[in-house]
Write a protein that holds these residues in place. Structure first.
Motif, PDB file in Angstrom:
ATOM      1  N   GLY A 177       0.779  -1.235   0.000  1.00  0.00           N
ATOM      2  CA  GLY A 177       0.000   0.000   0.000  1.00  0.00           C
ATOM      3  C   GLY A 177       0.808   1.280   0.000  1.00  0.00           C
ATOM      4  O   GLY A 177       0.229   2.379  -0.023  1.00  0.00           O
ATOM      5  N   LEU A 178       2.128   1.202   0.007  1.00  0.00           N
ATOM      6  CA  LEU A 178       2.959   2.407   0.030  1.00  0.00           C
ATOM      7  C   LEU A 178       2.889   3.137  -1.309  1.00  0.00           C
ATOM      8  O   LEU A 178       3.010   2.521  -2.372  1.00  0.00           O
ATOM      9  CB  LEU A 178       4.406   2.032   0.327  1.00  0.00           C
ATOM     10  CG  LEU A 178       5.417   3.191   0.335  1.00  0.00           C
ATOM     11  CD1 LEU A 178       5.149   4.135   1.494  1.00  0.00           C
ATOM     12  CD2 LEU A 178       6.840   2.652   0.379  1.00  0.00           C
ATOM     13  N   GLN A 179       2.712   4.463  -1.259  1.00  0.00           N
ATOM     14  CA  GLN A 179       2.733   5.298  -2.452  1.00  0.00           C
ATOM     15  C   GLN A 179       3.638   6.499  -2.220  1.00  0.00           C
ATOM     16  O   GLN A 179       3.786   6.964  -1.080  1.00  0.00           O
ATOM     17  CB  GLN A 179       1.325   5.800  -2.800  1.00  0.00           C
ATOM     18  CG  GLN A 179       0.435   4.777  -3.448  1.00  0.00           C
ATOM     19  CD  GLN A 179      -0.797   5.432  -4.068  1.00  0.00           C
ATOM     20  OE1 GLN A 179      -1.183   6.534  -3.698  1.00  0.00           O
ATOM     21  NE2 GLN A 179      -1.404   4.754  -5.014  1.00  0.00           N
ATOM     22  N   PRO A 180       4.218   7.043  -3.276  1.00  0.00           N
ATOM     23  CA  PRO A 180       5.021   8.257  -3.120  1.00  0.00           C
ATOM     24  C   PRO A 180       4.148   9.434  -2.679  1.00  0.00           C
ATOM     25  O   PRO A 180       2.960   9.503  -3.007  1.00  0.00           O
ATOM     26  CB  PRO A 180       5.582   8.495  -4.527  1.00  0.00           C
ATOM     27  CG  PRO A 180       5.486   7.170  -5.222  1.00  0.00           C
ATOM     28  CD  PRO A 180       4.263   6.521  -4.659  1.00  0.00           C
ATOM     29  N   ASP A 181       4.767  10.350  -1.945  1.00  0.00           N
ATOM     30  CA  ASP A 181       4.088  11.603  -1.619  1.00  0.00           C
ATOM     31  C   ASP A 181       4.057  12.514  -2.839  1.00  0.00           C
ATOM     32  O   ASP A 181       3.105  13.272  -3.042  1.00  0.00           O
ATOM     33  CB  ASP A 181       4.816  12.310  -0.467  1.00  0.00           C
ATOM     34  CG  ASP A 181       4.839  11.478   0.791  1.00  0.00           C
ATOM     35  OD1 ASP A 181       3.761  11.278   1.378  1.00  0.00           O
ATOM     36  OD2 ASP A 181       5.924  11.009   1.179  1.00  0.00           O
ATOM     37  N   LEU A 182       5.099  12.442  -3.638  1.00  0.00           N
ATOM     38  CA  LEU A 182       5.253  13.284  -4.816  1.00  0.00           C
ATOM     39  C   LEU A 182       5.923  12.472  -5.911  1.00  0.00           C
ATOM     40  O   LEU A 182       6.887  11.752  -5.648  1.00  0.00           O
ATOM     41  CB  LEU A 182       6.109  14.511  -4.481  1.00  0.00           C
ATOM     42  CG  LEU A 182       6.535  15.423  -5.631  1.00  0.00           C
ATOM     43  CD1 LEU A 182       5.329  16.108  -6.260  1.00  0.00           C
ATOM     44  CD2 LEU A 182       7.546  16.470  -5.137  1.00  0.00           C
ATOM     45  N   THR A 183       5.389  12.575  -7.128  1.00  0.00           N
ATOM     46  CA  THR A 183       6.001  11.911  -8.274  1.00  0.00           C
ATOM     47  C   THR A 183       6.361  12.955  -9.316  1.00  0.00           C
ATOM     48  O   THR A 183       5.494  13.707  -9.770  1.00  0.00           O
ATOM     49  CB  THR A 183       5.052  10.868  -8.883  1.00  0.00           C
ATOM     50  OG1 THR A 183       4.800   9.841  -7.927  1.00  0.00           O
ATOM     51  CG2 THR A 183       5.652  10.240 -10.135  1.00  0.00           C
ATOM     52  N   LEU A 184       7.634  13.023  -9.670  1.00  0.00           N
ATOM     53  CA  LEU A 184       8.116  13.950 -10.685  1.00  0.00           C
ATOM     54  C   LEU A 184       8.271  13.193 -11.999  1.00  0.00           C
ATOM     55  O   LEU A 184       9.086  12.277 -12.097  1.00  0.00           O
ATOM     56  CB  LEU A 184       9.450  14.550 -10.254  1.00  0.00           C
ATOM     57  CG  LEU A 184       9.428  15.334  -8.935  1.00  0.00           C
ATOM     58  CD1 LEU A 184      10.844  15.751  -8.542  1.00  0.00           C
ATOM     59  CD2 LEU A 184       8.530  16.547  -9.042  1.00  0.00           C
ATOM     60  N   LEU A 185       7.484  13.580 -12.986  1.00  0.00           N
ATOM     61  CA  LEU A 185       7.553  12.960 -14.307  1.00  0.00           C
ATOM     62  C   LEU A 185       8.421  13.830 -15.199  1.00  0.00           C
ATOM     63  O   LEU A 185       8.035  14.941 -15.579  1.00  0.00           O
ATOM     64  CB  LEU A 185       6.152  12.818 -14.902  1.00  0.00           C
ATOM     65  CG  LEU A 185       6.084  12.329 -16.356  1.00  0.00           C
ATOM     66  CD1 LEU A 185       6.749  10.970 -16.523  1.00  0.00           C
ATOM     67  CD2 LEU A 185       4.629  12.281 -16.837  1.00  0.00           C
ATOM     68  N   LEU A 186       9.616  13.335 -15.515  1.00  0.00           N
ATOM     69  CA  LEU A 186      10.510  14.050 -16.415  1.00  0.00           C
ATOM     70  C   LEU A 186      10.121  13.682 -17.842  1.00  0.00           C
ATOM     71  O   LEU A 186      10.364  12.563 -18.304  1.00  0.00           O
ATOM     72  CB  LEU A 186      11.972  13.677 -16.128  1.00  0.00           C
ATOM     73  CG  LEU A 186      12.672  14.492 -15.032  1.00  0.00           C
ATOM     74  CD1 LEU A 186      11.960  14.368 -13.701  1.00  0.00           C
ATOM     75  CD2 LEU A 186      14.129  14.087 -14.907  1.00  0.00           C
ATOM     76  N   ASP A 187       9.501  14.630 -18.510  1.00  0.00           N
ATOM     77  CA  ASP A 187       8.897  14.352 -19.815  1.00  0.00           C
ATOM     78  C   ASP A 187       9.808  14.811 -20.943  1.00  0.00           C
ATOM     79  O   ASP A 187      10.341  15.926 -20.927  1.00  0.00           O
ATOM     80  CB  ASP A 187       7.543  15.062 -19.915  1.00  0.00           C
ATOM     81  CG  ASP A 187       6.807  14.682 -21.183  1.00  0.00           C
ATOM     82  OD1 ASP A 187       6.650  13.470 -21.449  1.00  0.00           O
ATOM     83  OD2 ASP A 187       6.391  15.598 -21.929  1.00  0.00           O
ATOM     84  N   LEU A 188       9.958  13.915 -21.915  1.00  0.00           N
ATOM     85  CA  LEU A 188      10.847  14.161 -23.043  1.00  0.00           C
ATOM     86  C   LEU A 188      10.310  13.392 -24.244  1.00  0.00           C
ATOM     87  O   LEU A 188       9.831  12.259 -24.091  1.00  0.00           O
ATOM     88  CB  LEU A 188      12.253  13.653 -22.698  1.00  0.00           C
ATOM     89  CG  LEU A 188      13.439  14.088 -23.546  1.00  0.00           C
ATOM     90  CD1 LEU A 188      13.686  15.595 -23.404  1.00  0.00           C
ATOM     91  CD2 LEU A 188      14.692  13.329 -23.121  1.00  0.00           C
TER      92      LEU A 188
END
Length: 216
Positions: free
Chosen positions: A125-136
């Motif tokens: 059940g663990l999830q990130p608090d913040l997800t940074l999507l580096l888009d390219l």
């Protein structure tokens, strides 16, 4: 308060470089930080990584690939991520469950319900608090990734770089869909110099912390 921040994106988007840079900046501010990666992060998961990313294993079937990712993640969460968070250490992770949704779901087109179930089991059940999507754009990312593998001797981890352009385009589309449907996502333009992208990440992180009233 310890934060769990995941970095996502296609091949060659610069996740590893930006994680190292952010970890250094946070450390300079007196914040305890652990930088880790998936698949990998501990001995057992690293052994699985060698199977998953080796181009010699071209016959690895998608279901087996999915299960190996889940096994590596379960070990990584229990042995590395959860203990660090419990000790008040921030965790910066190069890929997490969203990568499985994008690569095995979008790229391999495996059933989303199966992926969701395995992700839930693997993470407890663990999830990130913040997800940074580096888009390219896919073409630019693959150009960078293939050049990096040739330069730094990591061609033995190039199994996904060998996939078709259509595969990687599906991965990017799913990542974009995840960013639109999950509040924890922030999209970061990965074009430009390392310093320019790092500046964008800093601004996003500052805004995220301000929104939650977190002071460093």
């Amino acid at each position: 308060m310890a934060l769990f921040i995941s970095f996502e994106g296609g091949e060659g988007c610069g996740k590893s470089t930006q994680i190292a840079a952010l970890a250094a900046r946070l450390t300079n501010r007196g914040i305890p930080v652990l930088a880790t990666r998936e698949p990998g992060g501990c001995a057992i998961a690293d052994a699985i990584r060698r199977i998953l990313l080796n181009p010699a294993n071209a016959t690895l079937v998608p279901r087996a690939e999915l299960l190996l990712y889940a096994a590596a993640r379960a070990q990584h969460v229990d042995e590395v991520i959860q203990p660090a968070l419990s000790q008040g250490t921030w965790v910066l992770c190069d890929r997490f469950t969203d990568a499985t949704v994008a690569y095995q779901g979008g790229g391999r087109q495996l059933p989303s319900a199966t992926i969701e179930t395995l992700n839930r089991i693997a993470t407890d059940g663990l999830q990130p608090d913040l997800t940074l999507l580096l888009d390219l754009p896919v073409e630019e990312g693959l150009r960078r990734a293939i050049g990096r593998n040739d330069q730094d001797g990591t061609a033995h981890e190039g199994r996904f770089e060998a996939e078709t352009l259509a595969f990687h385009q599906r991965v990017r589309v799913v990542y974009q869909q995840l960013a639109e449907s999950h509040e924890r996502f922030r999209v970061v333009d990965a074009f430009g110099t390392v310093a320019a992208v790092a500046g964008r990440i800093d601004r996003v992180l500052d805004e995220f912390l301000a929104e939650r009233g977190i002071q460093l």
